[in-house]
Write an enzyme that holds these catalytic residues in place. Structure first.
Site, PDB file in Angstrom:
ATOM      1  N   HIS A 137       0.851  -1.187   0.000  1.00 36.94           N
ATOM      2  CA  HIS A 137       0.000   0.000   0.000  1.00 36.94           C
ATOM      3  C   HIS A 137       0.884   1.235   0.000  1.00 36.94           C
ATOM      4  O   HIS A 137       1.949   1.228   0.623  1.00 36.94           O
ATOM      5  CB  HIS A 137      -0.896   0.019   1.246  1.00 36.94           C
ATOM      6  CG  HIS A 137      -2.061   0.928   1.098  1.00 36.94           C
ATOM      7  ND1 HIS A 137      -1.984   2.272   1.368  1.00 36.94           N
ATOM      8  CD2 HIS A 137      -3.324   0.691   0.671  1.00 36.94           C
ATOM      9  CE1 HIS A 137      -3.160   2.816   1.116  1.00 36.94           C
ATOM     10  NE2 HIS A 137      -3.995   1.889   0.699  1.00 36.94           N
ATOM     11  N   ASP A 143      -7.915  -5.387   0.307  1.00 42.54           N
ATOM     12  CA  ASP A 143      -8.470  -6.235  -0.752  1.00 42.54           C
ATOM     13  C   ASP A 143      -8.051  -7.694  -0.649  1.00 42.54           C
ATOM     14  O   ASP A 143      -8.546  -8.525  -1.407  1.00 42.54           O
ATOM     15  CB  ASP A 143      -8.058  -5.688  -2.125  1.00 42.54           C
ATOM     16  CG  ASP A 143      -8.802  -4.417  -2.456  1.00 42.54           C
ATOM     17  OD1 ASP A 143      -9.992  -4.354  -2.129  1.00 42.54           O
ATOM     18  OD2 ASP A 143      -8.197  -3.495  -3.028  1.00 42.54           O
TER      19      ASP A 143
END
Ligand code: CMC
Length: 432
Positions: free
Chosen positions: A308, A366
Site C-alpha cells: 500500500h 483487498d
C-alpha cells in the site's frame, strides 16, 4: 528549519528563501510551495504525489506507519464494530454521528429515493451481457449526469444535498441493475421495507413475487465491508473525483470518473485480481513459486492484495476483514475453503520473507474481501462495484469539502518538460 519556516536555497540563483510550514491537527506538517514558481521560477517534482498534500481535509486520517485509520476522528475498529454503513455515511458527510432521530430520518430519506429513472435504466440496453459491470456503472452515472443536467447548481447547498442523497440511494440500485444484466436476470427494483444492505442483497439475488430469504451473516458482512471501504482520504479515485470536480463538471460525472479510477487493479480492482491470483495458484504447494515471481524484478507479477502507498504496517481494515472472513465461512458452512487456506498460507509465507519485510509489504483491504464476497454469492466482476457503492460516501464527502473550500482552484499540475527544444519544420518532401 525554524518553528514556522523552512529555509531553502534556489539552485539556479543561489537566493535564500522561506517556505511556510503549516500544521494539521495530527500527522506530518506541510511546506507550502504555492508561491515557489511565481517567486523563484522553479517547480516541485513528485510523480505519484508520494509527498504532496493536494488539499486540507477534515474527513479521514491515516497513520500508515502505525496502521491507524480514522473517519472524522473515530477509529475504524470502533465504527466497524458498532455502526451501520448509513451511520458512517452520515458521519462522513456531516462531520458528526447521527442521533437516533437523525439516523431514522436519514435511513428513510435514502430508502425513499432509491428508484432509478427509466432513462438511466435504459443505459443497460447499450451493453452486452458480458460487459464488465464497472463500465456499466460508470455509464449509468454519466446517464444520471445527463438526466440531472439542468437541475443541479453546485453552488446551492440544497441541490448539493439532493445530489448526495441520490448517489447514496441510487448507486446500489444501478449496481444491482448491472449485476442482473450480466447474469441475464430481469431488473428487480428496491424494496423500501428493507435496510440498506438487505435491500442490496435482495436487488442482487431476489426473485420477483417470491419471498426473499437471506442469511443474516451476509448482510452483516456486507455492512462491515461497506464501512471499511467508505473512505481512505486522497486515494486515486477520490483524487480523481476532486480533480474532475474542480473544473465545475456535473457532479454525477465526477462520481463516474471516480468509478473509472477505482476499477484499476492497483486500486479497487485488486479484490477481483486477488481471487484471480488465488485461483491461478492451483494448490498450496505452488505458493512459493508465486512468491518468487513477485520478487523477480524481471517479472511484472505482483502479489495482489499486498502493499500500500500509505500503510507501511498491517492495513487495519485487512485485520478486521480477516476475522470476518473466518466468521462468514464458518456460518455459511464453508469451513473448508481452499481459497481461504491458500490466502492464509500465502500471507504467512510473505510476512516471513525478507523481500516483503524490507519493503513493508503487508496484506491490504483487498486481500481477504473477495473471499467474503464469493462466500455470499457475489461474482468476481462485481467485487469492485460493491467497493464503489461504499466509496461513494467518501467521494461525496470530499467533493462537498472541495466545493466549499475557499482554497479550491482547478486542479492543474505542472511538469518537467523533457521533450525536444524548438526545431525547424521540414516540408514532407524533404523528410527522410
Ligand atoms: N508484490 C510484489 N512487490 C511489490 C508489491 C506487491 N504487491 N507492491 C509493491 N512491491 C514492491 C515494488 O516492486 C517496489 O519495489 P522496488 O522498490 O524494488 O522497485 C516497492 O515494493 C514499492 O512499490 P511501489 O509500486 O513503488 O509502491 P506504490 O506505493 O507506488 O504502490 C500499490 C502501491 C498498492 C499500487 C502496490 O503495492 C501494488 O501494486 N500492490 C498490488 C495491488 C493491490 O493490492 N492494490 C490494492 C491497494 S489497497 C486498495 C486501495 O486503497 O485501492
Amino acid at each position: 528549519m525554524t518553528d514556522k519556516n523552512y529555509i531553502l536555497e534556489n539552485p539556479d540563483t543561489g537566493e535564500k528563501f522561506f517556505l511556510k510550514k503549516d500544521l494539521g491537527s495530527i500527522g506530518p506538517s506541510v511546506l507550502d510551495v504555492t508561491s515557489i514558481y511565481s517567486k523563484q521560477g522553479i517547480f516541485t517534482f513528485d510523480p505519484g504525489f508520494a509527498a504532496t498534500a493536494s488539499c486540507k481535509s477534515d474527513i479521514t486520517y491515516i497513520d500508515g506507519e502505525n496502521g491507524i485509520l480514522m473517519y472524522r476522528g473515530y477509529p475504524i475498529e470502533v465504527l466497524a464494530k458498532s455502526s451501520s454503513f448509513l451511520e458512517v455515511c452520515f458521519l462522513l458527510l456531516n462531520g458528526e454521528l447521527p442521533n437516533q432521530d437523525e439516523l431514522n430520518n436519514y435511513e428513510k430519506l435514502i430508502s425513499d429515493n432509491s428508484n432509478l429513472d427509466k432513462t438511466v435504466l435504459n443505459t443497460l440496453k447499450g451493453f452486452k451481457n458480458d460487459a464488465h459491470p464497472m463500465s456499466i456503472l460508470s455509464a449509468m452515472l454519466n446517464s444520471m449526469a445527463a438526466f440531472y443536467h439542468d437541475s443541479i447548481d453546485i453552488n446551492k447547498e440544497d441541490q448539493r444535498n439532493t445530489f448526495n442523497t441520490n448517489i447514496i440511494s441510487q448507486v446500489p440500485t444501478a449496481a444491482a441493475a448491472a449485476f442482473r444484466h450480466i447474469t441475464n436476470k430481469s431488473f428487480l427494483g428496491p424494496d423500501k421495507s428493507l435496510g440498506y444492505c438487505e435491500n442490496i442483497l435482495k436487488m442482487f439475488f431476489g426473485e420477483k413475487d417470491s419471498e426473499f430469504k437471506f442469511d443474516p451473516i451476509s448482510s452483516e458482512a456486507l455492512n462491515l465491508l461497506l464501512i471499511l471501504h467508505a473512505d481512505h482520504e486522497q486515494n486515486c479515485s477520490t483524487s480523481t473525483v476532486r480533480m474532475s470536480g474542480s473544473s465545475g463538471v456535473n457532479p454525477y460525472a465526477a462520481i463516474s470518473a471516480g468509478v473509472t479510477a477505482l476499477w484499476g487493479p492497483a486500486h479497487g480492482g485488486a479484490n477481483e485480481a486477488v481471487i484471480n491470483m488465488l485461483d491461478e495458484i492451483g494448490s498450496i504447494d505452488e505458493i512459493d513459486t508465486y512468491v518468487d515471481k513477485a520478487k523477480d524484478k524481471n517479472d511484472p507479477f505482483r502479489l495482489m492484495g499486498f502493499g500500500h502507498r500509505v500503510y507501511k504496517n498491517y492495513d487495519p481494515r485487512a485485520a478486521i476483514i480477516r476475522e470476518m472472513c473466518h466468521k462468514v465461512l464458518e456460518q455459511l458452512g464453508e469451513k473448508n475453503s481452499p481459497t481461504l487456506d491458500k490466502a492464509i498460507k500465502l500471507e504467512e509465507i510473505a510476512l516471513k520473507d525478507e523481500y516483503f519485510i524490507e519493503k513493508n509489504l503487508y496484506p491490504n483491504v483487498d486481500f481477504y474481501s473477495g473471499i467474503i464476497y464469493q462466500a455470499i454469492g457475489i461474482p468476481k466482476s462485481m467485487f469492485t462495484v460493491i467497493f464503489a457503492i461504499a466509496r461513494c460516501a467518501g467521494w461525496l464527502a470530499h467533493w462537498n469539502e472541495m466545493i466549499k473550500d475557499p482554497l479550491t482552484r482547478i486542479g492543474r499540475p505542472r511538469q518537467l518538460y523533457t521533450g525536444k527544444r524548438k526545431r525547424n519544420y521540414l516540408p514532407i518532401k524533404d523528410r527522410r
